[in-house]
Enzyme design. Sequence first.
Site, PDB file in Angstrom:
ATOM      1  N   HIS A   1       0.817  -1.213   0.000  1.00 14.31           N
ATOM      2  CA  HIS A   1       0.000   0.000   0.000  1.00 14.31           C
ATOM      3  C   HIS A   1       0.853   1.268   0.000  1.00 14.31           C
ATOM      4  O   HIS A   1       0.532   2.249  -0.664  1.00 14.31           O
ATOM      5  CB  HIS A   1      -0.942  -0.046   1.210  1.00 14.31           C
TER       6      HIS A   1
ATOM      7  N   GLU B   1       1.938   1.892  -3.404  1.00 15.52           N
ATOM      8  CA  GLU B   1       0.818   2.471  -4.176  1.00 15.52           C
ATOM      9  C   GLU B   1       0.835   4.002  -4.019  1.00 15.52           C
ATOM     10  O   GLU B   1       0.697   4.745  -4.989  1.00 15.52           O
ATOM     11  CB  GLU B   1      -0.506   1.889  -3.687  1.00 15.52           C
ATOM     12  N   HIS B   2       1.023   4.483  -2.776  1.00 14.25           N
ATOM     13  CA  HIS B   2       1.121   5.938  -2.567  1.00 14.25           C
ATOM     14  C   HIS B   2       2.317   6.520  -3.312  1.00 14.25           C
ATOM     15  O   HIS B   2       2.230   7.570  -3.933  1.00 14.25           O
ATOM     16  CB  HIS B   2       1.257   6.241  -1.072  1.00 14.25           C
TER      17      HIS B   2
ATOM     18  N   GLU C   1      -3.627   7.783   7.476  1.00 12.85           N
ATOM     19  CA  GLU C   1      -4.692   6.968   6.880  1.00 12.85           C
ATOM     20  C   GLU C   1      -5.043   5.802   7.804  1.00 12.85           C
ATOM     21  O   GLU C   1      -6.210   5.462   7.979  1.00 12.85           O
ATOM     22  CB  GLU C   1      -4.245   6.456   5.500  1.00 12.85           C
TER      23      GLU C   1
END
Lengths: 431, 452
Positions: free
Chosen positions: B66, B69-70, B146
Site C-alpha cells: 500500500h 501504491e502511494h 490513513e
Amino acid sequence: MTPCKFLLGFCLLLCAQLVQAGPKIERWQTAAGTRVLFVEDHSLPIVDIQVDFAAGAAREPAGKEGVAGLTRSLIDLGADGMDETQIASRLADLGARLSGGVDLDRTSVTLRTLSMADKRAPAFELLRAILNGPTFPAEAFERERARSLAALREALTRPDAIASKTFWAAMYPAHPYGRQATPESVAALLRADILAFHSANYGARSATVAIVGDLSRAEAEALAERLSSGLPAASADTGLPVPQLPVGGEQRIAHPAAQAHLLIGLPALKRGDPDFFPLAVGNYSLGGGGFVSRLVKEVRDKRGLAYSVHSYFLPLQQLGPFQIGLQTRKGQADEALRLTRSVLAAFLEQGPSEAELQAAKQNLIGSFPLRLDSNRKILENVAMIAFYDLPLDYLDRYPENIERVTVAEIQAAFARRLPVEHLVTVVVAGD
Amino acid sequence: MRYAPPIALLLALATTAAWANPHERLLANGLRVIVREDHRAPTVAHMVWYRAGSMDETSGRTGVAHVLEHMMFKGTPTAGPGEFNRRVAAAGGRDNAFTSRDYTAYFQQVPKQKLPEMMQLEADRMRHLSLDEKEFAQEIKVVMEERRLRTDDQPQALLYEKLNAVAFQVHPYRVPIIGWMTDLQNMTVTDARAWYEDWYAPNNAYVVVVGDVDHQEVFRLAEQHYGALPARTLPVRKPQDEPSQAGTRRLTVKAPADLPVVMMAYKVPVIRNVEQDVDPYALEMLAAVLAGHDAARLTRHLVREQRLAVSAGASYDSTARGPGIFHLHGAPTVGRSRAELEAGLRAELVRVQEQGVSAEELARAKAQLIASQIYKLDSIFAQAMEIGQLEAAGIPHTMNRRIIDKLQEVSSEQVQAVARKYFSDEALTVAELDPQPLPQTPRPRSPFVPRH
C-alpha cells in the site's frame, strides 16, 4: 507541449464538449402538480426513477428532530395491505432496488428496475403503493425508532460525527439547518409525529420526479401520473428562513481518538446562485480539485499532516455551507489549523493564479462527459435540476459558464461569500 | 407500442453482448491487455492491475504494498512528484488506486481521446519510479494518518483487523492491508524500492480498458507504450497454506463505542476450478438467502421478528487468491447480550442445516443476481472492476458467464449441504467488540470563543 499546441488542444476539447452538451431533458407537470423531468435512453433495459420531496431534515418541527429520517425509513415497511416482508420480497423477486435517503432539503425515494413489461409494471406498482399508501405500522415504528436511537448513540461516540454535529450547530445557531437529532428528541417521537410529518411534507406539489432510461415519453407520462395522483394534498413548499451569518469562533471538544478532526466554514451559497460558477472554479484550486489543490499540496504532500483534506461548497435551498475539513494526528492539530488558515487567507487575498485558473477550467470542462456517462449519474443530475428548479439547459451551459469565469470574479465571489470574521472552527480530539 | 424484449433476450444482452465482447492480447513481455468496448458515452476507464498485494508481504514489512501504491504518485525522472495527478486532472480525468490483499490496481477515468496519454504515464511509472527519500519521508506520515483514520479510530475496523489476525495464523491474510503501525513507523524507502523491483513488471500485470474505444486501436497503443518494458523474473510465491483450525477461537476488543458487535468467521473454500467446483456457488447463494435483501432471513428474523439485533448480516466472496471466509455479523439490541446475538446467528445456520432453504428463496436470490449483472452494464468502471477482480483471483475474465451459469444451477440441497459441511465450531472464530464509554460525555472543553 508547446503553448500553441496546448491552446489548440484546449479549444478542440472545449468545442467537442459544447457540441455534446447534456442529455435531452423533457419536462412537464402532472395533474396533481408534480414537476417531472425525463431522459429517454433505450441503450440498456433499465429504468431509474427518483422521487424527491421537500421533506428534508430542515422541515422537522422544533423538538421533533429525527422525524424526517424515521419517516423515510418507515415508508417502505407497510403499504396497501402489504407488510414489510412482502414489499421487500416482491422487490427482490423482480430484481428491483429501492433506495434513497434524507438530507437537509430533500427526502428521496429511488427505484431501479429492469424495463421489460413483466418486471417494470409490478415494480412501478410497488413504488406507487409506497408513495401513496404507506401505513407506518405501529410495531415497525417502535422498532425503527429504537434502531435509529442506537445508531445515533453510536455516532455520538465518534469524533467525526461529534465534529460534524457541533460544526452545523455552530454555523446555523438559529436556523433549521443547525438543528440536530438528539437521543432525547428521537426517543420522544410518536407514531403520530410520523403521520403528521408525512402528510405535511410528502405532497404532490412539492414533489419532483426524475425518470431516466428505457421508457417512451407516453409511458413515462403515465408512470408520473400514477405516482403523483395519490400523494397527500399537502400545501405547497413554504420555503425556509434565510440563515444569519454566525458569530465566528472556535470550539474544542476533548476525545480519546488518535486523530483530531478539524472543520472550518460558514453558510455561503444557495442553489441557483450565479456565484456558483466562480466559487466552483476557485474552490477547485483551493481544496476541491482532488490531488492537485493547494490544501492537498500544503497539508498532505509537503508536510504529511493528513490523509484527507478538502474544501467544498454545498449549495442548498437556503445558504449552504462552505467547508474545509481534515484529520490529523492528535498533538499537531494546531499546526494543521494554522497552516490551513494561512492557505485560505492567501487564496482569499490573491485568488488563483492564471495557471491555476486554466488548470481548473481544463479539468472541470474536460471531465464533464464523466459526470454523465451512466444512467445513474444522469439521474442524479436531472433529479437535482428538477428539485431545485434549475434551468433545463443547466448541463448544456455548464461548460461555457465555467469557461467564462475570471480570476477577478473568483476573488470577488470569495470575498462576498467568505467573510472570515464569521468563520466557525471546530476541533475534536485536538489535545 | 414499442417492442418489449423477453427476458431471455435480456439475459443474452447481459451475457453475450457484454461478455463475448472483451478482447484480449498478450504482449511479448508478458503484459496482458483486456478490452471491452462500450460505446454509450465518450469516456474510457483505464486500469493497470499488479498481481501483488498485502498477501505477498513479509514480516516486518507489512503495509509496503500500500505504501508503494502511494509512492507511485511521487514521480519518475520524466514526470516529477505530483505530475501524474496534474496531467490526469488536466486531461479532465479522475484517478486513484487501491491496494487489496491480492493485488494493487491503478485507474484513470478520462474522456476517450486521453487514453494514449494515460497509457504513456502508466507505462512510465511501471518501470521508472523515482522513489525519492524525501518524498517517502512525507508520504509515510500520510499513510500513518490513513491508518489512524480508517482503523485505529474505527472500532469495527479494528475488530475486523484483529479477527483476521486470529482466524489466520499461517496464511498472510492475517495481516491488515494498511500494515501494522510498528511496521509503518520503521519502514524505509529501501523497503518500498525492493517491493517495486520485485513485483512491478509487465509480466506481473494486466491492463483493463473499458469504454468508447476500438479494441484493435487499444492493442496498438498498448504495444506502443507498454511493449518495450522488459519482463523480469518474479520472486517465488510460497503457498503458506493455513492448517485446519481444530477448535473455536475467541477474541474481544475494547474500544470507545456505544454499540456492541459480534463478528463470526467460518473458514470456507473459494472458486479454484470454475467448472468442477460446486460449494463456492452454493455458499454465494447461502449468503444471498441469509442477507441478500431487506426481507432476507437475518434481518427478517433477528432484527424484525425477534428484535434481537439492530443490524445483522452475512458476507462471502467466492473469488480470492487466498483462503475463503464466510462472515456473520451483527449488533445486539439494547438489553440483549452479545452471547444472545451469537446464539441467534448460530440458530439461523442450524435452520438451514436442518430444514434447507425454500425454492422461493433461492429463485429470489437468482433473480437478484441476474438483475445485478444487467445493472452493472450501466457503469464502465464496474465492468472494468469485474474483469480485474476475477483475473486477480486467478480466474480468466472469460469465465464470468460460466460463473453466472453455475450460480443459476445451485439447488436447495447444495445450499443445505454446504451449511452442514463448513459451519462447525472447529472452523469458527468469534470476535466481540466490548464498547467502552468515552472518558467524559463529549461537551465543549471551552465555551464558544469568538475569534476575530
